[in-house]
Scaffold this active site. Sequence first.
Site, mmCIF file in Angstrom:
data_model
loop_
_atom_site.group_PDB
_atom_site.id
_atom_site.type_symbol
_atom_site.label_atom_id
_atom_site.label_comp_id
_atom_site.label_asym_id
_atom_site.label_seq_id
_atom_site.Cartn_x
_atom_site.Cartn_y
_atom_site.Cartn_z
ATOM 1 N N LYS A 16 22.502 -4.759 13.100
ATOM 2 C CA LYS A 16 21.738 -4.336 12.482
ATOM 3 C C LYS A 16 20.763 -6.231 12.330
ATOM 4 C CE LYS A 16 21.813 -2.670 8.785
ATOM 5 N NZ LYS A 16 23.608 -2.453 8.581
ATOM 6 N N ARG A 87 17.865 2.905 1.384
ATOM 7 C CA ARG A 87 19.620 3.136 2.243
ATOM 8 C C ARG A 87 19.430 4.627 1.577
ATOM 9 N NH1 ARG A 87 21.470 -2.815 3.304
ATOM 10 N NH2 ARG A 87 23.588 -2.240 3.954
ATOM 11 N N ARG A 126 33.228 -11.596 12.138
ATOM 12 C CA ARG A 126 31.714 -12.226 12.093
ATOM 13 C C ARG A 126 31.942 -13.607 11.366
ATOM 14 N NH1 ARG A 126 26.982 -7.899 9.467
ATOM 15 N NH2 ARG A 126 28.610 -7.890 7.479
ATOM 16 N N ARG A 159 32.199 -12.906 5.010
ATOM 17 C CA ARG A 159 31.534 -12.414 3.970
ATOM 18 C C ARG A 159 32.382 -12.068 3.310
ATOM 19 N NH1 ARG A 159 26.187 -9.151 5.953
ATOM 20 N NH2 ARG A 159 27.623 -7.515 4.478
ATOM 21 N N ARG A 170 32.544 0.313 2.406
ATOM 22 C CA ARG A 170 30.915 0.359 2.967
ATOM 23 C C ARG A 170 30.878 1.241 3.504
ATOM 24 N NH1 ARG A 170 30.477 -4.850 5.063
ATOM 25 N NH2 ARG A 170 28.307 -5.090 5.676
HETATM 26 P P1 AMP Z 1 23.833 -5.945 4.017
HETATM 27 O O1 AMP Z 1 24.079 -7.573 4.472
HETATM 28 O O2 AMP Z 1 22.800 -5.570 4.466
HETATM 29 O O3 AMP Z 1 25.189 -5.216 4.993
HETATM 30 O O4 AMP Z 1 24.374 -5.929 3.090
HETATM 31 C C1 AMP Z 1 25.009 -6.392 2.214
HETATM 32 C C2 AMP Z 1 24.937 -5.222 0.502
HETATM 33 O O5 AMP Z 1 24.186 -5.521 -0.042
HETATM 34 C C3 AMP Z 1 25.181 -3.644 0.913
HETATM 35 O O6 AMP Z 1 26.441 -3.459 0.861
HETATM 36 C C4 AMP Z 1 24.602 -3.242 -0.835
HETATM 37 O O7 AMP Z 1 25.767 -3.337 -1.877
HETATM 38 C C5 AMP Z 1 23.426 -5.171 -0.892
HETATM 39 N N1 AMP Z 1 22.477 -4.017 -0.656
HETATM 40 C C6 AMP Z 1 21.345 -4.377 0.655
HETATM 41 N N2 AMP Z 1 20.990 -3.805 0.804
HETATM 42 C C7 AMP Z 1 20.493 -2.435 -0.340
HETATM 43 C C8 AMP Z 1 19.506 -1.585 -0.435
HETATM 44 N N3 AMP Z 1 18.757 -1.519 -0.266
HETATM 45 N N4 AMP Z 1 19.747 -0.648 -1.691
HETATM 46 C C9 AMP Z 1 20.810 -1.088 -2.015
HETATM 47 N N5 AMP Z 1 21.794 -1.777 -2.401
HETATM 48 C C10 AMP Z 1 21.202 -2.947 -1.154
#
Ligand code: AMP
Length: 221
Positions: A16, A87, A126, A159, A170
């Site tokens: 993504k 999400r 990553r 990360r 996740r």
């Molecule tokens: P990502 O970088 O999109 O994988 O997001 C990393 C983390 O940020 C996720 O595992 C959540 O803890 C938090 N996060 C990101 N976007 C959302 C969202 N729309 N709703 C809730 N938590 C989010």
Amino acid sequence: MRKINLVLLGAPGSGKGTQAKILSEYYGIENISLGDILRQEASHNTALGKSVKKYMNEGVLVPDEIIKEVIASKIDKTGFILDGFPRNINQATILQKILEESGSSLDKVIYLEVNQDTAVRRLSGRRVCKNCGALYHVVTMAPKQTNICDRCASELVVREDDKETTVRKRWEVFMNETHSLIDYYRKQDKLLDIDGNQDKDEVFERIKETFNTHKYNNKVV
Ligand code: AMP
């Protein structure tokens, strides 16, 4: 004619973030990455950052009330790609309301479908720039200098939530909370299914082809 409004949907490791950056540049639309925004806040130890860090490190979703405030302040004009939001169904409803209030709407949702093996391989290699959020992979997208960002020369890090146990969590969260959005948007005829297992250039080609089929080829709709 207004610019296109997109959402990118997919499991952790589906690509993504990578596709959002490519699409943003190609279509001249803003890339709004919730994860990047929250990570920046966490790394600067702001009040918001402190309140979300725990959830992020555990690989679970940040509560919707917090996310709602953040997203409402970020969607201020049409022409965007949302990476990591919505999400769950409640967040999809929040998004619809925000857009309706500004007389806008969501055009398409790109669903990057990926198998778990590919995703784990991607996430374990990553690396992300501490400063600008640029993405790398130790094998398939290595920086010119080990662990140094090509763009801003800052340090590249793993990360916190790319560690194996958190990645598993996740995935579970994706299956339990986010997966239902696939049907939700399919029923609204907004979903574009894309095979996300290929390399980044091929995935981008598939997205462009699909846009052409749907006549989104003029960069704007
Ligand atoms: P990502 O970088 O999109 O994988 O997001 C990393 C983390 O940020 C996720 O595992 C959540 O803890 C938090 N996060 C990101 N976007 C959302 C969202 N729309 N709703 C809730 N938590 C989010």
